[in-house]
Structures are given as C-alpha cells and as structure tokens.
Scaffold this motif. Sequence first.
Motif, PDB file in Angstrom:
ATOM      1  N   TRP A   1      69.664  75.163 -11.016  1.00  0.00           N
ATOM      2  CA  TRP A   1      68.872  73.953 -11.186  1.00  0.00           C
ATOM      3  C   TRP A   1      68.787  73.642 -12.676  1.00  0.00           C
ATOM      4  CZ3 TRP A   1      64.535  72.165  -7.608  1.00  0.00           C
ATOM      5  CH2 TRP A   1      64.840  72.460  -6.268  1.00  0.00           C
ATOM      6  N   ASN A   2      68.548  72.361 -12.972  1.00  0.00           N
ATOM      7  CA  ASN A   2      68.385  71.940 -14.365  1.00  0.00           C
ATOM      8  C   ASN A   2      67.086  71.159 -14.470  1.00  0.00           C
ATOM      9  OD1 ASN A   2      68.669  71.215 -17.018  1.00  0.00           O
ATOM     10  ND2 ASN A   2      70.215  69.642 -16.635  1.00  0.00           N
TER      11      ASN A   2
ATOM     12  N   ASN B   1      66.448  77.636 -12.091  1.00  0.00           N
ATOM     13  CA  ASN B   1      67.505  77.317 -13.049  1.00  0.00           C
ATOM     14  C   ASN B   1      68.406  78.522 -13.288  1.00  0.00           C
ATOM     15  OD1 ASN B   1      68.843  75.712 -15.119  1.00  0.00           O
ATOM     16  ND2 ASN B   1      67.826  77.034 -16.589  1.00  0.00           N
TER      17      ASN B   1
ATOM     18  N   ARG C   1      71.396  72.542  -7.779  1.00  0.00           N
ATOM     19  CA  ARG C   1      72.781  72.880  -8.081  1.00  0.00           C
ATOM     20  C   ARG C   1      73.720  71.962  -7.323  1.00  0.00           C
ATOM     21  NH1 ARG C   1      73.425  78.381  -4.492  1.00  0.00           N
ATOM     22  NH2 ARG C   1      72.250  77.643  -2.732  1.00  0.00           N
TER      23      ARG C   1
END
Length: 218
Positions: free
Chosen positions: A173-174, A168, A179
């Motif tokens: 990234w979440n 992240n 991404r």
Amino acid sequence: MQNTDIQTMDTTANKLEVYSDSIEESISNYCIDHNLKTEDLYKIDQSRWNSVLLYVYKQVFKPTPDNNPNYRYNGKSNIDYSNKELLNNICDIYINLCYEYSKEVSIMGFSKLTGISVDTIYEWLNEGTVERGSSEVAKKLNAEREESLSVRLVSGKGNPVGILGILNRHYGWNMGQPRGQEQRQTAPSIPDMARKYGIDQADQRQIPKFPEAKETDN
C-alpha cells in the motif's frame, strides 16, 4: 476440555466440534480469571489479545504425554498435522474470532493459539504439497491479515498511521493505496472504504490530516 478426549473422536467433524466448544469455553474462563466481561474483549488491544490466545492454547491445544500426535516431529500442538481438513477448519475458527473481536489476523497469532510454530507454517507454504500440514493455512492467514487490517483502518480501531505502515510494508500500500494500482490512480478514500464495509463514518476516528505547506514570499 479433557486434553486426551480429542484423539478419541472418530471423525474430523466431531474433533472440530470439540475444539470449537473448548475454545469458546476457554475464552469464557479467561474472562472469569481476569475479571473481564465478554464485551471487554472488543476493547482490549492486540497485546492483551495475544494473552487470550496463549491462554486458550494452554487449555485446549497444548499436548500432554498421552495426547501428542506430533511427538515424533517435536510438535507443540495436539492437532493432527496430517489432517488437512481439520487444520483448515481450525484456521477458519481463528480468523472468525479475530473478526468478531476486531483484532488483527496473523500467522503469529495463529501460532500462539494452536502451538504450531511459525517456521512449521511457512515450511508448509514453501514446500507446496506436503503429506503433513496444509499450505492453504499460510495463504489464508496472509490474505486475511491484509483484510483484517484494512477493516480496522476504516473502522477507526487502532492507530491508523501504524496500520498504514504495516499495509505499506507488507502489502505494497502507499498511504492508503492498495497494491496493484498505478501511482497515477486515485487511492480509495476513507468514506469509500467505509461504505464497502458498511461502517458509519460519523462514529469513527479519522486518519490524521497534515496541514498543507504555506507558500512564503520571496
């Protein structure tokens, strides 16, 4: 490896062969010196892996007074920085080692192995075209770091929450969403990622699930 032997090689292919054989021999010596079996390297954590890289550096890449092609640049590695092909091939060897033993690929790790400073590697990247060094090394290491972390994530090796935190922070990234994807898109599920990498989910640790909040009566 005799530290002075490498500069006597007349071609990049010969030099690469010497480095490759010496790295393999050095890893075997590490296991002997630390009472480990080769298969134990698959189980050691990232910190212990760093000690392996530093051990190999001392035996293979640390320059001597008679074997330092970069002495004018205060180089701490016996790799000839002007040989871009050799640099890129040694980088590939490092990346392959990390994948073989399920470890994180990183610029810092490559620096520990070769003695090439992190600042020098970034200088090669930022300067673009340079006579000495290779910008491709930093680009490759950065890309492969994300890949190696995502593989470790779905294989259940390492702390999944910690790995997701790195992904992240450094790669956008979440919580599992790569991404470049919009928020409304569905993040890839762990089973989907496992199928991508051919990993049997039945034998893997799962990312911890948090209980759903319960509604309370007003």
